[in-house]
Write a protein that holds these residues in place. Structure first.
Motif, PDB file in Angstrom:
ATOM      1  N   PHE A 217      84.473   1.153  54.989  1.00 10.98           N
ATOM      2  CA  PHE A 217      85.891   0.821  54.823  1.00 10.98           C
ATOM      3  C   PHE A 217      86.737   2.075  54.667  1.00 10.98           C
ATOM      4  O   PHE A 217      87.820   2.188  55.272  1.00 10.98           O
ATOM      5  CB  PHE A 217      86.084  -0.096  53.616  1.00 10.98           C
ATOM      6  N   SER A 218      86.287   3.025  53.856  1.00  9.78           N
ATOM      7  CA  SER A 218      87.073   4.246  53.620  1.00  9.78           C
ATOM      8  C   SER A 218      87.259   5.033  54.910  1.00  9.78           C
ATOM      9  O   SER A 218      88.365   5.505  55.213  1.00  9.78           O
ATOM     10  CB  SER A 218      86.385   5.117  52.558  1.00  9.78           C
ATOM     11  N   HIS A 221      89.579   2.993  57.222  1.00  3.78           N
ATOM     12  CA  HIS A 221      90.953   2.917  56.708  1.00  3.78           C
ATOM     13  C   HIS A 221      91.757   4.146  57.127  1.00  3.78           C
ATOM     14  O   HIS A 221      92.838   4.035  57.725  1.00  3.78           O
ATOM     15  CB  HIS A 221      90.918   2.795  55.185  1.00  3.78           C
ATOM     16  N   THR A 224      91.793   4.588  61.198  1.00  2.00           N
ATOM     17  CA  THR A 224      92.670   3.674  61.929  1.00  2.00           C
ATOM     18  C   THR A 224      94.122   4.115  61.835  1.00  2.00           C
ATOM     19  O   THR A 224      94.833   4.200  62.854  1.00  2.00           O
ATOM     20  CB  THR A 224      92.514   2.243  61.373  1.00  2.00           C
ATOM     21  N   HIS A 225      94.593   4.391  60.640  1.00  2.00           N
ATOM     22  CA  HIS A 225      95.984   4.823  60.471  1.00  2.00           C
ATOM     23  C   HIS A 225      96.253   6.119  61.241  1.00  2.00           C
ATOM     24  O   HIS A 225      97.248   6.217  61.992  1.00  2.00           O
ATOM     25  CB  HIS A 225      96.290   5.043  58.984  1.00  2.00           C
ATOM     26  N   TYR A 269      92.041  -7.365  56.899  1.00  2.00           N
ATOM     27  CA  TYR A 269      92.854  -6.158  56.720  1.00  2.00           C
ATOM     28  C   TYR A 269      92.941  -5.359  58.019  1.00  2.00           C
ATOM     29  O   TYR A 269      94.036  -4.972  58.452  1.00  2.00           O
ATOM     30  CB  TYR A 269      92.264  -5.301  55.616  1.00  2.00           C
ATOM     31  N   PHE A 270      91.811  -5.127  58.673  1.00  2.00           N
ATOM     32  CA  PHE A 270      91.827  -4.337  59.900  1.00  2.00           C
ATOM     33  C   PHE A 270      92.398  -5.133  61.077  1.00  2.00           C
ATOM     34  O   PHE A 270      93.004  -4.552  61.983  1.00  2.00           O
ATOM     35  CB  PHE A 270      90.428  -3.816  60.221  1.00  2.00           C
TER      36      PHE A 270
END
Length: 327
Positions: A217-218, A221, A224-225, A269-270
């Motif tokens: 996830f980290s 996260h 992706t941004h 979330y994604f």
């Protein structure tokens, strides 16, 4: 059926006496609640405030203490905390390893923050790395990644990712990307894009080889941004050239892949991130297509597009959320 309904049914059937019914209802109304995250937040804030307080104390008394004394103090704090953590850590595993006690995570965080302060102070005051600032950021980055994996600490992993960004010469925070104002430089854009793809690749490899999968996830996260923002600004920068279409094609290809991956992992979330960034890219394209229309017709079309598209987008997000919750 809720507990209250069950108690009521048992009371009506005569299985539960009125006195027991009252006691159970009273207990139901005074259930305990967890303070886990509140205490964790306070402890993390305590570590940050301790680090900040030590910095202020040193700054105000630097003439009295001296640089060697300050470095010795910081090294003692970092070394002492690391010694405790190495002594009490659990054996390494590629799966999730929980901290042996409540204070372990916070001492590890203090040790890492003190280590970064020590290396930064050492370079600033004595230039031990000379003008080789890449080495001055590379060594802390390697240490932080090692600590994150050795002790299974997500907070240290985020610090390591930020240090990777510093080593590559950029800032990992998305708000800093938007406020930097230096995206007319192709080198900066490609650096951001490379950083984003490296983080995405790290997240996929973590999942593929089942090695610290909870780190995925980290990595995704930040990746992706950074990737989407870099692709959008790459499109802005190349708008007048033939490469503009290529930037959008890469963006939509990445969005499609991440969308399928998010659905496979049931990560709303994604899914939400991919949809919002894709919608932003499509809206920018539509706006620029209608920008050449100088009459009111173009404005009406643009307003009509945003009203319809926003409605469809919201309905799609709500529907996806329901589907993912149901599955």
């Amino acid at each position: 059926m809720t507990n209250a309904d069950l108690y009521e049914t048992l009371k009506e059937e005569g299985t539960l006496s009125p006195e027991s019914y009252e006691k159970l209802c009273e207990k139901q109304g005074n259930t305990l609640f967890s303070l886990h995250w509140e205490l964790k937040t306070l402890l993390y804030l305590g570590v940050m405030m301790l680090s900040t307080g030590l910095g202020v104390l040193i700054y105000k008394n630097i003439d009295t203490i001296g640089h060697q004394g300050i470095l010795a103090l910081i090294a003692a704090i970092s070394g002492g905390c690391f010694y405790y953590c190495f002594k009490h850590k659990k054996p390494f595993s590629k799966e999730l390893v929980k901290a042996p006690n409540a204070m372990f995570d916070y001492l590890l965080l203090l040790a890492s923050l003190s280590f970064l302060t020590f290396t930064g102070y050492l370079q600033f005051q004595y230039q031990v790395f000379g003008t080789n600032y890449g080495l001055a950021t590379f060594i802390p980055m390697v240490v932080l990644f090692y600590v994150a994996y050795e002790f299974d600490h997500l907070g240290i992993l985020s610090m390591a990712i930020a240090n990777l960004a510093v080593w590559m010469g950029v800032s990992v925070t998305p708000s800093r990307l938007l406020s930097n104002g230096n995206f007319d430089n192709q080198t900066v854009i490609y650096t951001y894009l490379g950083l984003g793809f490296i983080l995405l690749l790290a997240g996929f490899l973590t999942d593929r080889y089942d090695f610290k999968k909870h780190f995925r996830f980290s990595y995704l996260h930040f990746g992706t941004h950074i990737s989407f923002i870099a692709l959008l600004f790459g499109y802005f920068n190349a708008y007048e050239s033939k490469l503009a279409v290529l930037w959008l094609l890469v963006l939509f290809a990445l969005a499609f892949y991440l969308y399928l991956d998010a659905l496979r992992h049931q990560s709303f979330y994604f899914v939400l991130l991919v949809i919002l960034y894709s919608y932003l890219a499509v809206s920018i394209l539509v706006f620029r297509m209608l920008d050449g229309i100088n009459n009111m017709g173009g404005l009406y079309l643009l307003c009509f597009y945003f009203i319809i598209s926003a409605t469809v987008l919201i309905l799609r997000i709500v529907r996806l959320n329901k589907q993912m919750k149901a599955s």
